[in-house]
Design a protein around this motif. Structure first.
Motif, short mmCIF file in Angstrom:
data_model
loop_
_atom_site.label_atom_id
_atom_site.label_comp_id
_atom_site.label_asym_id
_atom_site.label_seq_id
_atom_site.Cartn_x
_atom_site.Cartn_y
_atom_site.Cartn_z
N PRO A 10 0.80 -1.22 0.00
CA PRO A 10 0.00 0.00 0.00
C PRO A 10 0.84 1.28 0.00
O PRO A 10 0.41 2.29 -0.56
CB PRO A 10 -0.82 -0.11 1.29
CG PRO A 10 -0.86 -1.58 1.59
CD PRO A 10 0.46 -2.12 1.11
N THR A 11 2.01 1.24 0.60
CA THR A 11 2.83 2.47 0.64
C THR A 11 3.36 2.83 -0.74
O THR A 11 3.60 4.00 -1.02
CB THR A 11 4.03 2.26 1.61
OG1 THR A 11 4.82 1.16 1.14
CG2 THR A 11 3.54 1.97 3.00
N ALA A 12 3.52 1.85 -1.63
CA ALA A 12 4.01 2.13 -2.98
C ALA A 12 2.88 2.58 -3.90
O ALA A 12 3.14 3.13 -4.96
CB ALA A 12 4.68 0.88 -3.55
N GLU A 13 1.62 2.38 -3.50
CA GLU A 13 0.45 2.75 -4.28
C GLU A 13 0.55 2.19 -5.71
O GLU A 13 0.24 2.87 -6.69
CB GLU A 13 0.26 4.27 -4.30
CG GLU A 13 -0.08 4.83 -2.92
CD GLU A 13 -0.46 6.29 -2.94
OE1 GLU A 13 -0.21 6.96 -3.96
OE2 GLU A 13 -1.01 6.77 -1.94
N ASN A 14 0.99 0.97 -5.81
CA ASN A 14 1.11 0.31 -7.11
C ASN A 14 -0.22 -0.37 -7.45
O ASN A 14 -0.30 -1.58 -7.64
CB ASN A 14 2.25 -0.71 -7.07
CG ASN A 14 2.56 -1.28 -8.44
OD1 ASN A 14 2.28 -0.65 -9.45
ND2 ASN A 14 3.12 -2.47 -8.46
N TYR A 15 -1.29 0.45 -7.52
CA TYR A 15 -2.62 -0.10 -7.68
C TYR A 15 -2.88 -0.53 -9.11
O TYR A 15 -2.40 0.08 -10.07
CB TYR A 15 -3.68 0.92 -7.25
CG TYR A 15 -3.58 1.31 -5.80
CD1 TYR A 15 -3.92 0.42 -4.80
CD2 TYR A 15 -3.11 2.57 -5.43
CE1 TYR A 15 -3.83 0.76 -3.46
CE2 TYR A 15 -3.01 2.92 -4.10
CZ TYR A 15 -3.36 2.02 -3.12
OH TYR A 15 -3.26 2.35 -1.80
N SER A 16 -3.70 -1.58 -9.25
CA SER A 16 -4.11 -2.02 -10.57
C SER A 16 -5.25 -1.13 -11.07
O SER A 16 -5.63 -0.16 -10.40
CB SER A 16 -4.57 -3.48 -10.51
OG SER A 16 -5.81 -3.57 -9.84
N ASP A 17 -5.82 -1.48 -12.22
CA ASP A 17 -6.93 -0.68 -12.76
C ASP A 17 -8.28 -1.22 -12.31
O ASP A 17 -9.32 -0.80 -12.82
CB ASP A 17 -6.87 -0.61 -14.28
CG ASP A 17 -6.62 -1.96 -14.92
OD1 ASP A 17 -6.66 -2.97 -14.19
OD2 ASP A 17 -6.36 -2.02 -16.14
N PHE A 18 -8.31 -2.11 -11.32
CA PHE A 18 -9.56 -2.55 -10.71
C PHE A 18 -9.72 -1.82 -9.39
O PHE A 18 -8.92 -2.01 -8.46
CB PHE A 18 -9.56 -4.07 -10.48
CG PHE A 18 -10.82 -4.56 -9.84
CD1 PHE A 18 -12.01 -4.62 -10.55
CD2 PHE A 18 -10.84 -4.96 -8.50
CE1 PHE A 18 -13.19 -5.07 -9.96
CE2 PHE A 18 -12.00 -5.40 -7.90
CZ PHE A 18 -13.18 -5.46 -8.63
N ILE A 19 -10.75 -0.97 -9.28
CA ILE A 19 -10.86 -0.07 -8.13
C ILE A 19 -12.21 -0.20 -7.43
O ILE A 19 -12.60 0.69 -6.66
CB ILE A 19 -10.64 1.39 -8.56
CG1 ILE A 19 -11.64 1.77 -9.66
CG2 ILE A 19 -9.20 1.61 -9.02
CD1 ILE A 19 -11.59 3.25 -10.04
N TYR A 20 -12.93 -1.31 -7.66
CA TYR A 20 -14.26 -1.46 -7.09
C TYR A 20 -14.23 -2.35 -5.85
O TYR A 20 -13.29 -3.12 -5.65
CB TYR A 20 -15.21 -2.05 -8.14
CG TYR A 20 -15.35 -1.14 -9.34
CD1 TYR A 20 -16.16 -0.01 -9.29
CD2 TYR A 20 -14.63 -1.38 -10.51
CE1 TYR A 20 -16.27 0.84 -10.36
CE2 TYR A 20 -14.73 -0.53 -11.60
CZ TYR A 20 -15.56 0.58 -11.52
OH TYR A 20 -15.66 1.43 -12.59
N PRO A 21 -15.25 -2.26 -4.99
CA PRO A 21 -15.29 -3.10 -3.79
C PRO A 21 -15.21 -4.58 -4.14
O PRO A 21 -15.65 -5.01 -5.23
CB PRO A 21 -16.65 -2.75 -3.16
CG PRO A 21 -16.95 -1.37 -3.65
CD PRO A 21 -16.40 -1.32 -5.03
N PRO A 22 -14.69 -5.40 -3.26
CA PRO A 22 -14.51 -6.83 -3.56
C PRO A 22 -15.81 -7.63 -3.65
O PRO A 22 -15.78 -8.78 -4.06
CB PRO A 22 -13.64 -7.32 -2.40
CG PRO A 22 -13.86 -6.35 -1.29
CD PRO A 22 -14.13 -5.03 -1.94
N THR A 23 -16.93 -7.02 -3.28
CA THR A 23 -18.21 -7.73 -3.32
C THR A 23 -18.53 -8.28 -4.70
O THR A 23 -19.16 -9.33 -4.84
CB THR A 23 -19.36 -6.79 -2.88
OG1 THR A 23 -18.91 -5.95 -1.81
CG2 THR A 23 -20.58 -7.57 -2.44
N ILE A 24 -18.09 -7.56 -5.74
CA ILE A 24 -18.42 -7.94 -7.12
C ILE A 24 -17.47 -9.00 -7.68
O ILE A 24 -17.74 -9.57 -8.74
CB ILE A 24 -18.40 -6.68 -8.02
CG1 ILE A 24 -19.01 -6.94 -9.40
CG2 ILE A 24 -16.97 -6.15 -8.18
CD1 ILE A 24 -20.47 -7.24 -9.38
#
Length: 406
Positions: free
Chosen positions: A77-91
């Motif tokens: 999380p500190t590197a903020e290397n996020y993917s292009d999926f940004i929705y809640p895990p419910t889906i």
């Protein structure tokens, strides 16, 4: 036996039939081929068509493989290397199911799903229109669909905004049929998939003061999350709430963003405060309106068909969500197609003059427009939104009666 001449249709009926003929012709000969081109368009080299749906499909594959779908590399999380999926895990279980199909088949299933849901929403909202006005409502819907560039972008990217607004409008329609539980459940589904629909509780709770609906919404959302936990690790929810959601909420100054926070420095933490201020201001306005207007919904049963005041406040809630969210791409303005058709249909049959329809029509045109990467032209959807908000607030304050203190 005398021949009885055929009755000639009225001029208004002929006008409707000719307009429908033109719309069907344009739709079939021009819009459908264009939509097909957008559906199969490759937006980035090395990626298949429908790049946003590819992100969902890829997240489903990674989730199936036991990989955290929110990061490209090792979770950090500190590197903020996020993917292009940004929705809640419910889906994620839904996308896990979709990725059992080949990508080519899955993307067509997805397009068919959100198209079917949109048609259901259209039919549901049409039921809220008085029967004598439904032909005109159909005309306006058709025109807005055929002229919406955000819709073409949505088709190109394979987004989920059509599905979200369809669930929202189905919820609204069921609510006005007195079906509180299914209405709350549909809004809860939208909220656990994309968060922002939850802010429609401003309308349901603070304006309509409907505590029963709110309780049903919370219960339905809790049930949906609980069911998902049979497949989704709870750590993904913690990760989403602690890291991903705050990151997404910061917004971006990228020109395609049609949120007001685009005018702040890219990724600035101040954007969250601006978003909260906008939603907080709307909340105060609704609390005020629920107490001063004679036609407020406080302690009254819902109307089978929403009156203009009620719908204006629902519509305003949608606008504020779009204007003050962190990242709202132009394609998210597909949210306003069916609500704008309903609003314009209502205003046409209540307006005292054509002149009073000019501003809302221009606002809808701007929200339906293509944006370009140049000053002013890069914010047309947002400007249409903000102008419409001003128009609606003015209309409510000036034209709707208040309680008599006596």
């Amino acid at each position: 036996m005398a021949h009885t001449p055929e009755k000639i249709p009225s001029a208004s009926l002929l006008s409707i039939l000719l307009t429908l003929l033109v719309i069907v012709g344009i739709g079939w000969n021009y819009w459908l081929p264009t939509a097909e081109d957008y559906l199969n368009m490759q937006t980035q080299e090395g990626y298949p068509p429908n790049i946003d749906f590819f992100a969902y499909y890829n997240a489903g594959n990674r989730f199936t493989d036991g990989v955290n779908p929110y990061y490209w590399a090792e979770t950090d999380p500190t590197a903020e290397n996020y993917s292009d999926f940004i929705y809640p895990p419910t889906i994620l279980p839904v996308f896990k199911l979709l990725c059992t199909f080949p990508y080519a088949a899955a993307r067509y299933l997805w397009a068919g799903f959100y198209t079917s849901l949109f048609l259901l929403a259209f039919l549901a909202i049409r039921q809220l229109v008085p029967p004598e006005n439904r032909a005109f409502f159909l005309l306006i819907c058709s025109i807005l669909v055929l002229t919406s560039f955000p819709l073409l972008l949505h088709i190109r990217n394979g987004q989920m905004d059509i599905a979200m607004i369809s669930l929202i409008l189905l919820s609204f329609a069921l609510y006005h049929k007195g079906r509180i539980l299914p209405a709350a459940a549909l809004l809860a589904i939208a909220a656990v998939v994309k968060v922002s629909p939850a802010f429609l509780l401003i309308y349901f709770l603070l304006y309509r003061r409907d505590f029963r609906f709110t309780a049903c919404f919370i219960a339905a959302a809790a049930v949906l999350v609980s069911i998902s936990l049979f497949q989704v690790p709870s750590d993904l929810y913690l990760d989403y709430l602690q890291n991903v959601l705050p990151f997404v909420s910061r917004g971006t100054s990228y020109w395609l963003n049609q949120s007001i926070v685009k005018f702040l420095p890219d990724g600035h933490n101040l954007s969250s405060l601006v978003s909260l201020a906008g939603l907080g201001g709307l909340s105060l306005f609704y609390l005020h309106q629920s107490t001063v207007q004679t036609r407020s919904a406080v302690n009254q049963p819902v109307l089978r068909r929403p009156d203009l005041q009620d719908f204006l406040l629902f519509y305003l809630n949608l606008l504020v969500i779009l204007a003050f969210a962190g990242k709202i791409w132009s394609m998210a303005y597909v949210w306003m197609i069916l609500p704008s058709a309903f609003l314009l249909n209502s205003l046409v049959h209540k307006a005292g003059s054509i002149r009073s329809l000019i501003l809302p029509t221009v606002c809808i045109l701007l929200m339906n427009s293509k944006v370009y990467g140049y000053p002013v032209l890069d914010s047309l959807n947002l400007f249409g939104n903000l102008l419409m908000e001003i128009f609606i607030i003015f209309l409510i304050l000036k034209h709707f009666p208040r309680e008599n203190p006596a």
